[in-house]
Structure formats: C-alpha cells, structure tokens
Design a protein around this motif. Structure first.
Motif: not given
Length: 755
Positions: A617-645
């Motif tokens: 389960a933790y490995i899957m969380l790590d995979l899904l983190k990648g979606v936000v870090q550099y994948g299709t969900g990256v705008r959560l970082r640069y647009k919405y400024k949500l920087m938490n895990p």
C-alpha cells in the motif's frame, strides 16, 4: 297596596333576582360537571394528558453537532424550560396571560372581564379570556368542527376542563415550555426551537429581548404578524409586547425604548429539503438509508418508526465545515467552467450536444428526458393523449430556471427547458477519513432544487484512468518494482476473436523506456495495456472487488483504461485502501440513531477487509505521489500551491465526457467526478475537458480551505512508513545505479522485481 303586600312583593322580587343570578351558575356548574364526566363527548384520557400526541421532526446532526436538516410533518423539535431565555418567558406571560402563575388553568377574573367588557360592553380591545393553559389545550387537542353556538360553548367548557387537568398534571414551567414547543410560527417553524433558528439563526436560550418580543408578538396572529411578509406590522406588534413587559415590570423603560428603536434584523433561513447544507446527502439518507432502517427495526410495540413524526436523532459523520468547503469548491469550479462552456456552445450547431451526436440521437435523448419528467407522468396519469402531451411540451409557459447567478423567471416551452437544463455541468464530490471510514463531505450535485440526481452514491460513470491505480496495485502485489521499465510501444491483445491495441493520449514519450512510476504519473495507456496483458482482466476485477467496488465490471482488456462505470462513493472507498495501510474500510455516514428520549437504538461501525500488505500500500502511495510531483496532477503544486505530501490520480474518458480526480493525504481521501447528464454533452477540447481541468480544481479548492481552517486540525505531514523496512527501492535513479553495480553483466531492466 297594603303594608302586608309590600314585604311579600319585595321578597318575590328578591327571589326572582337570586334565581336570575344563581340559575346560570347552577346551570353552568351542572354543564361543566356533565362535560367533565364525558357525557357531552370524549375528553383526553390520563394517558393522553401524560403523553400528548405530537409530531416531532427527526433531526440530522453533523459530527460537530450542527443540525444539517430535518424530516417532518411539523418542523418541530422540543426544548426544555432551562433552554428558554428568560426574556422569552417574561414576554409570553406579560402579553398572553399576566396572571398565569396565579390561576389553575381558568382565569375567573379574565372570564368576567370578557363577559362585562367584551361581550356586554363591546370593547374588543379588552382582550380574550383564554389562559395560556387553555390555548395549550386547544393546540394539543384541536377543536372539532362545530355546527352551532351551543357546540362551540361545549367545546369551550371542554377546554376549561382540559386546562385544569393539565395544570394538575404539569408544572407551570412545563406548561409554558409545551406551549412554546407546540406553537406554529409560520414558514415551517413549528415550536420555538425551529422559530429561533429560521428567523434569527440562533437557539431559544440566545434570543435577545427584541427577538423574544417579536416571536411572542407573532402568537396573536402569525399570519398577520409574519415578519417575512409584513415586517412593519410585525415590528409594531413587537413594540406592543415590549409595552406589556414594561407594564408588568419585567423590563425598565430604557430597555423598552432602546429595543423598540432597533429594526427587526431578521436572519431568515428557511428550512426545506432543497436548502441548507448537504441536501443530496440528506435526501439519500432519507430515501435510501432511513426508509430501509425503519422497515428492519420496529419499535418495541411492533409498529414502525416514522421519521416524520417520531423525533429520531440521526448522528452522522459529516463535518459541517468540510461539507461547506466541498459545496463551495464545487460551485466555484463548475460556475467558472459553465461560463466557458456557454461560450463554446455559441459555435455549436446542435448546442449543447457535440457535433458527433446525430439529430436522431438528440431526438431520442430529448424524448427520453421528456418521459422521465413529472409533467409527463402527471399528464399520462390524467389520460392525456400522446399528441396532446407533445403539444403541451412544445407550448411556451412561464417558469423559473436555474442559473449560477440566481433563479431566472422566463418563458420557455417545457421541451426547451429540458434542453436548457442539459447545458449544465454536474459534479459529485466525497471526502472521507480512510482510517475510520467516516464520510466528512458529500456533495451530490450543483443544486438540489433543480437537479435531484445524486452523483456520489447513485450516479455511476466511466472512471477513466483513475482505474489504472488498481491495475498497477495488482502489478505491485505480484512483485513488480515501481522502477521496473517497460517500452512505450504499441501493445496488441487478442481477445474474443479480436485484436485490441490502445493508443496514448499524446506521442510525447513514444518508444521510450518508462518505469511503472513514470507511466502511472503520466497516465500512459500502452503501459497499462502491457500490465493487463501480463495478469489478465479477471485478476484486476477481483482486486477491485476486494477494494470495495460494487459495480458490475466486464473482465475485458479495455478495463485497464477505465471503462467500468463506478460511483464516487465506491472509488473514494477503494482509494482509502492505499491510505489505510492496505486495509479497505467501508465508507459510512451514520454513527448512531437515538429515539426522541435519547435512547440509543443502534450504533454503526464500518466493515473492513485486508486487501494488501502495508508495504504494498505504501509503494502504491509513492507511485501516486508521482502524479502530483511531475505527472498529470502537477498543477496542484504550481497553480494551487499545495506543497504537502499528496498522492492522486486524474481520469478522463473518451471525448472528454467524464473528468475525475482522486486525491489522497494522510488524513483524507477525496474524489470528484465532473461531467454532464448526457455523454454527448462535453467540452470539445482536452484543455477544459480533462480531469485535471474539470475535477482536480474542486479537490484543490476544498483542501485549501480545509487546511486553512485551524479548527479542523488536519496534519500536513507525510504518510507513515511501514514498521518494517521496505524491500524495494523507491528511488528509481538509485535503484538503477544499485542494480547495475551489483550485477553489471546480467542486469536486465525488464526483470519485474529487479533481481
């Protein structure tokens, strides 16, 4: 006349005088006795006086103890005397029954006043003779229809008898409280608790002097002194109540004058099933959950509970603050996207439908919608012919329609109004605590008044790439490393006599070797197809079922791209497995049900099922983190400024018909679907039609507000690591270096486990 005759004549007149005086008293006493014995009609029994029949509203409470809504015949909830502001009690006594604490149900002085001043003297301003206890008797045991003045007189005597019995049965404080609990203050405000909430958004103990005086003033004639419709008359009546309070020395002149100088200052909040928080949730709770519960859990006497009359208390998991943030997030994003869609519709020939939808298909869609409408059913039940019904639906009429800027009064044919309603983007959003299963927010649509269908539990739509997480979870369970590399090349699967070969949404990484982590982050279709080819569709279906997906799923290769139709409720529950260390926790929304006396009728706890190990389960969380870090969900970082895990996954179905986003933090798993009622209505381009544009912003707005609210106390820390050391390397750069150095001659990037 002789002297002897004069005394006889005088005594005769004396006798006549006393007969005239005493006879009515004797007659009245006899009549009261006869009535009290029940010879002139039934009177309430001792048991009925002990437990007067009242309709109590069922109340729905949030986890932070706010009333989300009620189910009722009468919108009434009882309070105790200690919950009444003294101003309210004083205003009531001073205005309605100044000698309330002196009489025993019937005010004899008041009766004589009515007789001599009102009836004989014709002074209507002298007031009536009914005490508060008599008025309560009238409310508890309403008058039947009377055909004559005699019947009315007998009914009045019955009220005297009932009043005196109530006085023997209850204390003065209890009688006052029963009166205020029973009185109908109009606008669905039955009882003082509802009235305080609806008119002033407060509770009976927090009512001000002016508010108390206004509500008591309404009791003379609530239809006439209705503050919503007749504020000026109501304010005048309030001031009369203040005068009475001053007259009987409950307030000082300065208090009276200063309060009378203040306008009414209503905070009017009407209560109905289309208003307030969590309207879709409350309707699902009523129609699906409580209806079934009442059928399966009878009262001790064998009868069924009635949620409209029995005053049940339903304690839910919904957090009123988080619910509000969810509703605000849906409104903010859908309102903005709707404006963009209307602009796009200006260039559509068959707006709001896509150009690929044929005229025949549009006609079928419209006819189906017509036949599902209440208007159609009513006309059909009335025996109206099909031709007349169609003519009715194409005849313009006055109506009110929805808009994001408020209701619009317009003239449209019912058929045109159906087409207009199909223009509006719909949404479903749910947020839950993955450890407890408690649902914190449930937003089933954009406006319950106009769009009744719930898109959290009842609605099921194709989930697109959000389903890929289950495919990757199976691969991880089968020993694949997140850093296992697969070439991004066409994959062909032969199934059911046909070849199936999906394409990617873009050609950016064609031919490139991609790790599973990168492929999931970028939602690459070919890699998902590669994995489904390794394990087969049925294995993925079985895993999804163990993770709480209840929808029927065809075990076909295309399932890896998200062809199944699944509810937001099931998807959020399934994703909670990753956040809850591999254990699926059933999403629940009720913690307990109590009866009107506070007795617990049932407690509720979620079902759980271990699906995968804590490490997987933790490995899957790590995979899904990648979606936000550099994948299709990256705008959560640069647009919405949500920087938490954050772990997450976007999803977009064919032709942009459905947009999804599933977001995971250590404390919350939340999911959102956005789309239109008909799949033939959607954005024409990926720019606005993808899940990252339609659904992800709702999640972002919600989380921004949740984190900003310090009363909610959510952590912004990282996901807890497993107690045991993780057996695979999650850093793919380090992973590759390590395995090349360990075995440079035999290193094979296509070894799933990295051995």
């Amino acid at each position: 006349m002789t002297g002897a005759e004069k005394p006889d004549s005088f005594r005769k007149y004396i006798r006549i005088f006393w007969i005239i005086v005493i006879a009515p008293i004797v007659f009245l006493t006899l009549l009261v006795t006869i009535v009290s014995m029940g010879w002139m009609g039934k009177l309430p029994t001792f048991e009925q006086l002990e437990n007067p029949k009242n309709n109590l509203a069922t109340e729905v409470y949030s986890s932070d103890m706010q009333v989300l809504g009620k189910y009722y015949v009468e919108n009434r909830s009882d309070v105790q005397f200690k919950e009444l502001n003294p101003n309210l009690v004083h205003a009531l006594v001073a205005t309605e029954d100044a000698r309330f604490y002196e009489h025993s149900g019937v005010d004899v002085r008041g009766l004589f006043r009515v007789m001599f001043k009102t009836i004989l003297g014709g002074k209507e301003s002298s007031g009536g003779g009914s005490t508060l206890t008599q008025q309560l008797a009238k409310m508890l045991f309403p008058r039947e229809e009377h055909s004559s003045k005699l019947h009315l007189a007998i009914r009045k005597i019955k009220e005297w008898v009932i009043a005196t019995r109530l006085e023997r049965q209850y204390t003065k404080d209890e009688i006052l409280t029963m009166y205020l609990n029973k009185f109908d203050f109009m606008n669905n405000a039955v009882g003082i608790k509802s009235a305080a909430k609806i008119y002033f958004n407060t509770s009976p103990d927090q009512l001000t002097l002016g508010e108390s005086a206004m509500l008591v003033g309404m009791e003379k004639n609530p239809a006439l002194f209705n503050p919503v419709r007749r504020p000026k008359a109501t304010q005048g009546r309030r001031d009369v109540v203040l005068e009475q309070m001053f007259k009987y020395k409950y307030i000082r002149k300065a208090q009276k004058d200063s309060t009378a100088a203040i306008p009414l200052e209503l905070h009017f909040q009407p209560e109905n099933h289309n208003e307030g928080l969590a309207t879709y949730f409350r309707e699902y709770l009523r129609d699906n959950f409580l209806r079934k519960w009442c059928e399966e859990h009878p009262k001790p006497d064998g009868t069924k509970y009635d949620i409209y009359k029995d005053g049940l208390k339903i304690y839910t998991t919904i957090d009123s603050r988080m619910q509000l943030y969810g509703e605000e997030a849906v409104e903010k994003n859908c309102k903005d996207l709707q404006a963009r869609f209307f602009e796009e519709c200006k260039h559509k020939r068959n707006a709001p439908f896509d150009y690929r939808v044929s005229k025949t298909e549009i006609e079928n869609i419209m006819n189906d919608a017509m036949r599902r409408s209440d208007r159609y059913r009513s006309l059909k039940e009335a025996g109206v012919s099909d031709d007349s019904i169609r003519q009715n639906f194409n005849t313009p009429i006055d109506m009110t329609v929805f808009s994001w800027n408020g209701d619009i009064d317009t003239t449209l044919s019912p058929m045109d109004s159906i087409r207009y309603s199909k223009c509006f983007q719909q949404a479903g959003f749910m947020s839950m605590d993955p450890q407890t299963g408690y649902i914190k927010a449930w937003v089933g649509g954009i406006n319950h008044k106009y769009f009744k269908y719930d898109h959290v539990k009842e609605g099921k739509r194709q989930v697109g790439s959000t389903f890929k997480s289950f495919v990757y979870a199976l691969a991880i369970q089968e020993g694949y490393s997140p850093c296992y590399e697969v070439p991004n090349v066409p994959i062909t699967i032969h199934y059911d006599g046909k070849d199936w070969s999906p394409e990617n949404a873009d050609n950016d990484d064609d031919g490139k070797m991609m790790t599973l982590k990168e492929a999931l982050a970028k939602s690459v279709n070919r890699i998902a197809a590669f994995l489904i080819k390794q394990f087969g569709p049925q294995a993925v279906v079985d895993l999804a079922k163990r993770m709480g997906i209840t929808s029927e799923m065809d075990a076909v290769p295309s399932i890896c791209l998200g062809t199944p139709e699944i509810s937001v409720y099931d998807m959020v529950g399934a994703y909670s497995t990753f956040a809850n260390k591999g254990t699926w926790t059933e999403p629940i929304f009720v913690t307990r049900i109590e009866d009107k006396n506070g007795k617990v009728l049932q407690d509720f706890a979620p079902k759980t099922q271990e699906v995968m190990s804590e490490e997987k389960a933790y490995i899957m969380l790590d995979l899904l983190k990648g979606v936000v870090q550099y994948g299709t969900g990256v705008r959560l970082r640069y647009k919405y400024k949500l920087m938490n895990p954050i772990a997450g996954k976007t999803g977009t179905t064919q032709n942009n018909s459905d947009g999804w986003f599933m977001g995971i933090t250590p404390d919350l798993v939340s999911g959102c679907w956005v789309g239109w009622e008909d799949r033939g209505v959607h954005f024409s381009s990926m720019q606005w039609g993808q899940g990252a544009s339609e659904a992800l912003p709702i999640w972002a707005y919600y989380m921004q507000n949740v984190y900003a609210d310090k009363t909610i106390h959510l952590s912004q820390g990282d996901f807890a690591k497993p107690a045991k050391k993780i057996s695979v390397d999650l850093d793919c750069d380090q992973y590759e270096k390590q395995h090349r150095s360990d075995n440079p001659a035999n290193f094979d990037s296509n070894d799933p486990a990295g051995n």
